[in-house]
Design a protein around this motif. Structure first.
Motif, PDB file in Angstrom:
ATOM      1  N   SER B 263      -5.501  -0.425   0.891  1.00 55.98           N
ATOM      2  CA  SER B 263      -4.218  -0.714   1.541  1.00 55.98           C
ATOM      3  C   SER B 263      -3.534   0.563   2.015  1.00 55.98           C
ATOM      4  O   SER B 263      -2.582   0.515   2.789  1.00 55.98           O
ATOM      5  CB  SER B 263      -3.306  -1.489   0.599  1.00 55.98           C
ATOM      6  OG  SER B 263      -3.332  -0.927  -0.678  1.00 55.98           O
ATOM      7  N   TYR B 264      -4.028   1.724   1.535  1.00 58.45           N
ATOM      8  CA  TYR B 264      -3.457   2.992   1.979  1.00 58.45           C
ATOM      9  C   TYR B 264      -4.266   3.627   3.104  1.00 58.45           C
ATOM     10  O   TYR B 264      -4.096   4.790   3.416  1.00 58.45           O
ATOM     11  CB  TYR B 264      -3.353   3.984   0.819  1.00 58.45           C
ATOM     12  CG  TYR B 264      -2.312   3.621  -0.202  1.00 58.45           C
ATOM     13  CD1 TYR B 264      -0.988   3.441   0.180  1.00 58.45           C
ATOM     14  CD2 TYR B 264      -2.647   3.471  -1.537  1.00 58.45           C
ATOM     15  CE1 TYR B 264      -0.020   3.099  -0.748  1.00 58.45           C
ATOM     16  CE2 TYR B 264      -1.682   3.134  -2.479  1.00 58.45           C
ATOM     17  CZ  TYR B 264      -0.376   2.948  -2.082  1.00 58.45           C
ATOM     18  OH  TYR B 264       0.574   2.620  -2.998  1.00 58.45           O
ATOM     19  N   GLN B 266      -4.230   3.727   6.292  1.00 53.23           N
ATOM     20  CA  GLN B 266      -3.523   4.486   7.325  1.00 53.23           C
ATOM     21  C   GLN B 266      -2.876   5.746   6.775  1.00 53.23           C
ATOM     22  O   GLN B 266      -2.782   6.754   7.456  1.00 53.23           O
ATOM     23  CB  GLN B 266      -2.458   3.607   7.997  1.00 53.23           C
ATOM     24  CG  GLN B 266      -3.016   2.645   9.020  1.00 53.23           C
ATOM     25  CD  GLN B 266      -4.008   3.301   9.965  1.00 53.23           C
ATOM     26  OE1 GLN B 266      -5.192   3.026   9.930  1.00 53.23           O
ATOM     27  NE2 GLN B 266      -3.523   4.204  10.794  1.00 53.23           N
ATOM     28  N   LEU B 267      -2.453   5.651   5.517  1.00 54.29           N
ATOM     29  CA  LEU B 267      -1.776   6.790   4.899  1.00 54.29           C
ATOM     30  C   LEU B 267      -2.661   8.029   4.905  1.00 54.29           C
ATOM     31  O   LEU B 267      -2.199   9.146   5.143  1.00 54.29           O
ATOM     32  CB  LEU B 267      -1.375   6.419   3.467  1.00 54.29           C
ATOM     33  CG  LEU B 267      -0.526   7.443   2.716  1.00 54.29           C
ATOM     34  CD1 LEU B 267       0.812   7.613   3.401  1.00 54.29           C
ATOM     35  CD2 LEU B 267      -0.312   7.013   1.280  1.00 54.29           C
TER      36      LEU B 267
END
Lengths: 350, 291
Positions: B263-264, B266-267
């Motif tokens: 879920s990270y 893009q981070l």
């Protein structure tokens, strides 16, 4: 004759220059107190409240973007920091927002200073890209962070509305006065900044950073100073926003659109001017709220097409906004000054 | 474990080549006239939606749309420069940032207004399907996208290195005044650079639409940021720098998503971008201070 003069004035910008700000600002704000009596509809008051909130937020960005010339695309981070801080202190620990707002401002300033320390080495669009990346990154983190409510967010306990220390009111009128005070406070602060040494230094850094540094101004530290002030205001603004909408969630606080609003308002009005954010917020918020109702909920995209086009047109024809910047130092012989300036810049060219 | 690594690397490489192509377009505009196109992903979105709508209506192969989108985006880029960007060139950097940011809003929300915010992909594509080799699954459209990206990048390289227009573009990027003295119409070169830069997004957008779910409110941002990061990593002034940067971004995204929290995803890209900006290669830094 008079027609051409009007055309000239329009081209040069709305001429409020002849009236001193010391009269104009009180006149605007005292006049604004009459506004809630013009209409009692929820929609109208709501629009006024947002307009005043965004005067303050616009002033916040004005300090860093208008005066220091640093095009931050990450102010939503400080706004969200303020909103989450106020909300969490109240919801989890029962700390009154009167105190929470100050903590929110300070924490937002700390976040802003960290962001500044990281990114002020970068200039021009590099700074913009880095701040944009920072806010997008924090958006991703906020969506996953359960303690602050994750993607769902946190809601205020509605039972406490109207409590003396909750800063939540039954009547919209009270919110109007709170936002009015916020707008007034930030405007007075920027007015003080405009004529202060700090304001002049920031403008010098904006115009030519190398030259300013050669004159002994530490660009980095003055930018940090500006960022601290700007973030503090953005944090309090975020806290007030949370107190008004009574919930916090990443989407409304950190969306790309939030970052754009910070920029849009001073840019529409006039960058590096005291009145710019007031004019900008009035134009922007009223357009936003009324297009929203006129175009209906599903077609809100269209209002962003309009604002995008407005941004493009402003950047093409009036990149400094509607209002011209006021000279800080009064000059009795303007023509003489402009001629020396142009001669000076010519000499610089070789 | 090994198939997992191989799979992430293969996916990263393939999408990375497409990032590289898009980044090369961004880097060309950026390097030639010092303008960062914040609406780069939105321009790509135009090509994506042309592909989605035309293939749905006329049931033609997306491959046929490659030249169409390339030409279309060239025209869009050329016109964007001539009618809009040109007027901001003499002004402050702020004006240029605002202008492409305005384009971002107008295009993104214009598309949402016209076709709605739902997620879409090309429904049936002749090359749909996948194969399994060494325990990893490879989808054909992704391979085809990578191949098209490589071919386009090579063509772009020859265009810039071997043709007279390419030489004029490079000369303008190095020294605008000197190029003007030599009789190069720099204004036209700027317009052509915008055209070529966006044509790259046209080609990449067409291919990506064949297998990637496209959402008008989030997809363009992903591509813009990925190409910022690729250019910041690879440095301006070289196509291959941007391509290598793109591959690194593709790998970071996919390997990161496989081994860390997906879920990270893009981070990781944002972190690489900020890191790359802060520790830029010398040439970017010099080039910034020289302006």
């Amino acid at each position: 004759m008079s027609l051409s003069k009007t055309a000239e004035e329009l081209r040069e910008g709305v001429d409020l220059q002849s009236i001193p700000l010391a009269y104009l600002i009180p006149a605007i704000f005292i006049g604004a107190l009459a506004l809630p009596y013009l209409g009692t509809s929820y929609f109208f008051i709501n629009t006024l409240i947002y307009a005043l909130l965004f005067v303050g937020l616009g002033q916040s960005w004005n300090i860093i973007g208008g005066y220091a010339g640093q095009i931050s695309l990450g102010h939503a981070v400080m706004f969200a920091t303020g909103a989450y801080t106020t909300a969490i202190l109240f919801i989890y620990y029962g700390i009154t927002p009167y105190l929470g707002l100050i903590v929110a401002g300070l924490l937002a300033a700390a976040v802003g200073l960290s962001l500044g320390a990281l990114t002020f080495r970068l200039r021009y669009h590099y700074f913009s890209i880095a701040t944009l990346a920072a806010t997008l990154g924090i958006y991703v983190i906020a969506l996953q962070w359960d303690w602050i409510g994750g993607a769902v967010g946190l809601e205020y306990p509605i039972a406490q509305i109207g409590d003396s220390l909750s800063l939540m009111f039954d009547s919209r009128q009270m919110y109007f006065y709170v936002m009015w005070a916020f707008a007034l406070g930030t405007t007075v602060l920027v007015y003080r900044l405009h004529t202060s040494k700090l304001g002049i230094y920031l403008k010098a850094i904006d115009i030519d950073q190398e030259l300013a540094e050669n004159a002994g101004i530490s660009a980095f530290w003055y930018k940090m100073y500006a960022m601290g002030l700007s973030s503090f205001i953005a944090g309090i603004g975020g806290g007030l926003f949370a107190q008004y909408v009574l919930y916090v969630e990443p989407r409304i606080l950190l969306e790309l659109i939030r970052n754009v609003e910070f920029v849009l308002i001073p840019v529409i009005g006039g960058l590096g001017t005291v009145l710019g954010p007031i004019v900008g917020a009035a134009i922007y918020i009223f357009t936003r709220e009324y297009t929203r109702t006129l175009l209906g909920g599903t077609q809100t995209g269209l209002s962003w097409v309009i604002f995008g086009t407005v941004l493009i047109l402003i950047s093409m024809y009036r990149p400094s906004g509607l209002i011209r910047r006021r000279p800080v130092i009064k000059d009795s012989n303007e023509h003489k000054e402009t001629s020396t300036v142009s001669a000076g810049s010519e000499a610089d060219d070789d | 474990m090994i198939p997992l690594v191989l799979g992430a690397v293969a996916d990263g490489l393939m999408i990375g080549l497409a990032y590289g192509l898009v980044a090369a377009g961004l880097g060309l505009i950026w390097g030639v006239m010092d303008i960062v196109n914040f609406a780069h992903g939105e321009h790509m979105l135009i090509a994506m939606y042309v592909t989605l709508l035309v293939t749905a209506e006329l049931s033609v192969s997306p491959l046929l749309l490659l030249p169409v989108n390339a030409v279309l985006m060239f025209v869009v880029g050329y016109a964007t420069y001539v009618f809009i960007i040109k007027r901001t060139m003499d002004g402050p950097v702020l004006g240029q940032v605002l202008c492409t940011f305005g384009l971002l809003l107008a295009i993104r929300y214009g598309i949402i207004y016209l076709v709605g915010p739902s997620t879409r992909t090309v429904s049936d594509f002749a090359f749909d399907g996948s194969t399994t080799a060494y325990g990893i699954s490879i989808s054909y459209p992704a391979v085809l996208t990578a191949v098209v990206s490589i071919v386009t990048i090579v063509l772009l390289y020859f265009l810039l290195e071997r043709t007279s227009i390419g030489k004029a573009i490079r000369a303008t990027a190095q020294d605008k005044q000197a190029a003007q003295v030599l009789g190069i119409k720099t204004d036209r070169i700027y317009a052509v650079s915008w055209g070529i830069g966006l044509a790259a997004t046209g080609i990449a957008g067409t291919m990506i639409a064949t297998y990637f779910p496209i959402q008008p409110s989030s997809t363009p941002g992903v591509w813009t940021i990925a190409s910022f990061a690729a250019v910041a990593l690879g440095g301006l002034g070289s196509i291959f720098g941007a391509v290598i940067g793109g591959i690194v971004i593709g790998l970071v995204q996919n390997v990161g998503a496989t081994f860390l929290d997906p879920s990270y995803q893009q981070l990781y890209v944002y972190i690489v971008l900020i890191g790359a900006l802060l520790y830029q290669r010398e040439d970017i830094l010099n080039w910034v201070t020289d302006r």
